[in-house]
Design a protein around this motif. Structure first.
Motif, mmCIF file in Angstrom:
data_model
loop_
_atom_site.group_PDB
_atom_site.id
_atom_site.type_symbol
_atom_site.label_atom_id
_atom_site.label_comp_id
_atom_site.label_asym_id
_atom_site.label_seq_id
_atom_site.Cartn_x
_atom_site.Cartn_y
_atom_site.Cartn_z
ATOM 1 N N ALA A 95 0.593 -1.257 -0.188
ATOM 2 C CA ALA A 95 -0.227 0.029 0.070
ATOM 3 C C ALA A 95 0.815 0.868 0.230
ATOM 4 O O ALA A 95 0.387 2.346 -0.474
ATOM 5 N N GLU A 96 2.004 1.314 0.472
ATOM 6 C CA GLU A 96 3.025 2.524 0.249
ATOM 7 C C GLU A 96 3.228 2.746 -0.787
ATOM 8 O O GLU A 96 3.892 2.364 -1.578
ATOM 9 N N GLY A 97 2.584 4.082 -1.114
ATOM 10 C CA GLY A 97 2.857 4.994 -2.507
ATOM 11 C C GLY A 97 2.031 4.457 -3.632
ATOM 12 O O GLY A 97 2.010 4.417 -4.823
ATOM 13 N N SER A 98 1.020 3.417 -3.038
ATOM 14 C CA SER A 98 0.105 2.925 -3.780
ATOM 15 C C SER A 98 -1.641 3.182 -4.057
ATOM 16 O O SER A 98 -1.701 4.105 -3.156
ATOM 17 N N THR A 99 -1.995 3.059 -4.618
ATOM 18 C CA THR A 99 -3.771 3.741 -4.745
ATOM 19 C C THR A 99 -4.464 2.021 -3.683
ATOM 20 O O THR A 99 -4.657 1.537 -4.510
ATOM 21 N N VAL A 100 -4.928 2.611 -2.652
ATOM 22 C CA VAL A 100 -5.682 1.410 -1.584
ATOM 23 C C VAL A 100 -6.940 1.972 -2.711
ATOM 24 O O VAL A 100 -7.658 3.299 -2.292
ATOM 25 N N LEU A 101 -7.533 1.150 -3.017
ATOM 26 C CA LEU A 101 -9.684 0.763 -3.354
ATOM 27 C C LEU A 101 -10.244 -0.146 -2.477
ATOM 28 O O LEU A 101 -10.852 0.695 -2.712
ATOM 29 N N VAL A 102 -9.710 -0.487 -1.771
ATOM 30 C CA VAL A 102 -10.610 -1.282 -0.076
ATOM 31 C C VAL A 102 -9.953 -1.655 0.906
ATOM 32 O O VAL A 102 -8.026 -1.798 0.870
ATOM 33 N N PRO A 103 -9.499 -0.510 1.535
ATOM 34 C CA PRO A 103 -8.689 -1.107 2.634
ATOM 35 C C PRO A 103 -8.478 -1.678 3.714
ATOM 36 O O PRO A 103 -10.102 -2.981 3.296
#
Length: 135
Positions: free
Chosen positions: A94-102
């Motif tokens: 998730a670091e530096g990414s786009t989280v769509l669903v936590p």
């Protein structure tokens, strides 16, 4: 019986494989660059022609490719036996990414999260329904 393996095309396959190897406790076991396989000077390059990564109990192939267009029709899914292991991987990806669903509790398994990583690859990280039933 067939074995499904992901083949990921990349702008920088070496960097991307190293990133996944670090997060997924993996290792690059094979690397071929175009220089090694070039049949003419026009094909010679230090870019990755084929790379094999063993990580998270799976085999991933990667290669450099020009003109990549990412779509939204495919995610890679990793299913773990424990919340802790799945959570660690999700947080690292998730670091530096786009989280769509936590990363959270879901009805079909214990935990689930979905993201698009910094390289544009979709991931679903989950724990197995079996693990939920066993606790």
């Amino acid at each position: 019986m067939a074995v499904l393996k992901a083949y990921i095309f990349s702008d920088n396959a070496r960097e991307q494989a190293d990133y996944y190897a670090r997060i997924l406790d993996g290792k690059v076991v094979l690397l071929h660059i175009y220089d090694e396989l070039a049949v003419s000077e026009h094909q010679a390059t230090d870019r990755v022609e084929h790379l094999e990564l063993h990580a998270a109990g799976a085999v991933f192939y990667l290669a450099d490719m020009k003109g990549i267009v990412r779509g939204n029709a495919l995610d890679l899914t990793l299913e773990y036996g424990t919340d802790e292991e799945a959570g660690r991987v999700f947080e690292a990806l998730a670091e530096g990414s786009t989280v769509l669903v936590p990363f959270t509790s879901m009805f079909w398994g214990r935990m689930y999260g979905r993201l698009i990583d910094r390289y544009g690859v979709g991931w679903q990280i989950t724990t197995s329904g079996q693990a939920a039933a066993d606790s």
